[in-house]
Design a protein around this motif. Structure first.
Motif, PDB file in Angstrom:
ATOM      1  N   SER A  22       0.807  -1.251   0.153  1.00 31.29           N
ATOM      2  CA  SER A  22       0.061   0.027  -0.063  1.00 31.29           C
ATOM      3  C   SER A  22       0.875   1.326   0.046  1.00 31.29           C
ATOM      4  N   CYS A  24       3.087   4.230  -1.440  1.00 30.40           N
ATOM      5  CA  CYS A  24       3.373   4.722  -2.660  1.00 30.40           C
ATOM      6  C   CYS A  24       4.765   5.429  -2.828  1.00 30.40           C
ATOM      7  N   ARG A  54       8.509  20.432  -3.069  1.00 33.17           N
ATOM      8  CA  ARG A  54       7.176  19.895  -3.724  1.00 33.17           C
ATOM      9  C   ARG A  54       7.377  19.839  -5.282  1.00 33.17           C
ATOM     10  N   ASP A  57       2.782  20.589 -10.874  1.00 35.00           N
ATOM     11  CA  ASP A  57       1.720  20.101 -11.765  1.00 35.00           C
ATOM     12  C   ASP A  57       2.026  19.552 -12.981  1.00 35.00           C
ATOM     13  N   PRO A  62       2.542  11.049 -10.707  1.00 37.08           N
ATOM     14  CA  PRO A  62       1.394  10.963  -9.885  1.00 37.08           C
ATOM     15  C   PRO A  62       1.191  11.743  -8.758  1.00 37.08           C
ATOM     16  N   ALA A  63       0.133  12.621  -8.376  1.00 41.24           N
ATOM     17  CA  ALA A  63       0.269  13.562  -7.429  1.00 41.24           C
ATOM     18  C   ALA A  63       0.418  12.761  -5.909  1.00 41.24           C
ATOM     19  N   HIS A  64      -0.173  11.373  -6.054  1.00 40.40           N
ATOM     20  CA  HIS A  64      -0.175  10.808  -4.660  1.00 40.40           C
ATOM     21  C   HIS A  64       1.075  10.100  -4.264  1.00 40.40           C
ATOM     22  N   VAL A  65       2.189  10.243  -5.145  1.00 43.08           N
ATOM     23  CA  VAL A  65       3.301   9.430  -5.093  1.00 43.08           C
ATOM     24  C   VAL A  65       4.284  10.198  -4.351  1.00 43.08           C
ATOM     25  N   LYS A 102       4.689  14.062   2.677  1.00 46.19           N
ATOM     26  CA  LYS A 102       3.461  14.305   2.245  1.00 46.19           C
ATOM     27  C   LYS A 102       3.555  14.020   0.658  1.00 46.19           C
ATOM     28  N   PRO A 103       2.527  13.428  -0.015  1.00 48.82           N
ATOM     29  CA  PRO A 103       2.210  13.204  -1.190  1.00 48.82           C
ATOM     30  C   PRO A 103       2.654  14.349  -2.012  1.00 48.82           C
ATOM     31  N   GLY A 104       3.054  14.040  -3.090  1.00 44.29           N
ATOM     32  CA  GLY A 104       3.592  15.421  -4.180  1.00 44.29           C
ATOM     33  C   GLY A 104       4.746  15.793  -3.772  1.00 44.29           C
TER      34      GLY A 104
END
Length: 140
Positions: A22, A24, A54, A57, A62-65, A102-104
């Protein structure tokens, strides 16, 4: 090969996902990613330097990685010492980043001479938690 935490039949109960599947986390591999992280925020601790950035875009990730890279210079020691320090950094990142990162974001963990390999593992984890709190500006 299934992770050791996975159920024997290969089917996890709802809400009981194996931790090894689970998470990422991706590893930074290209020099340009490391250089972009080097120009961003950084926080030093006794056992490591943590650089965080950070992602924009426009990047094709992917933003969740959460991406993480590891490095140790020759100042850390010979190849054996550098590899030992990086192994410890990889394990700390695997344990701490999914919950405190933090994701992203991209993170680069840099080993320090005589500190990364010799520091007790629980203190190494505390160092990464502290650095992430400072980098993200959270209290507590």
């Amino acid at each position: 090969m299934t992770p050791p935490e996975a159920p024997e039949d290969g089917i996890a109960a709802q809400g009981d996902t194996p931790p090894a599947v689970s998470v990422c986390l991706e590893v930074l591999k290209t020099r340009s990613d490391f250089l972009r992280a080097a120009r961003a925020r950084r926080q030093g601790t006794q056992a490591m330097m943590v650089q965080a950035r950070r992602r924009t875009d426009t990047e094709d990730v992917p933003a969740h990685v959460i991406r993480v890279g590891f490095t140790c210079s020759k100042k850390v020691g010979n190849a054996v010492a550098r590899n030992r320090a990086k192994r410890r950094l990889r394990e700390v990142a695997r344990l701490i980043l999914p919950t405190h990162g933090k994701p992203g974001w991209d993170y680069v963990l840099i080993g320090r001479k005589d500190a990364t390999a010799a520091r007790p593992f629980d203190q190494l984890q505390g160092d990464l938690r502290y650095a992430l709190k400072k980098l993200h500006g959270t209290k507590g």
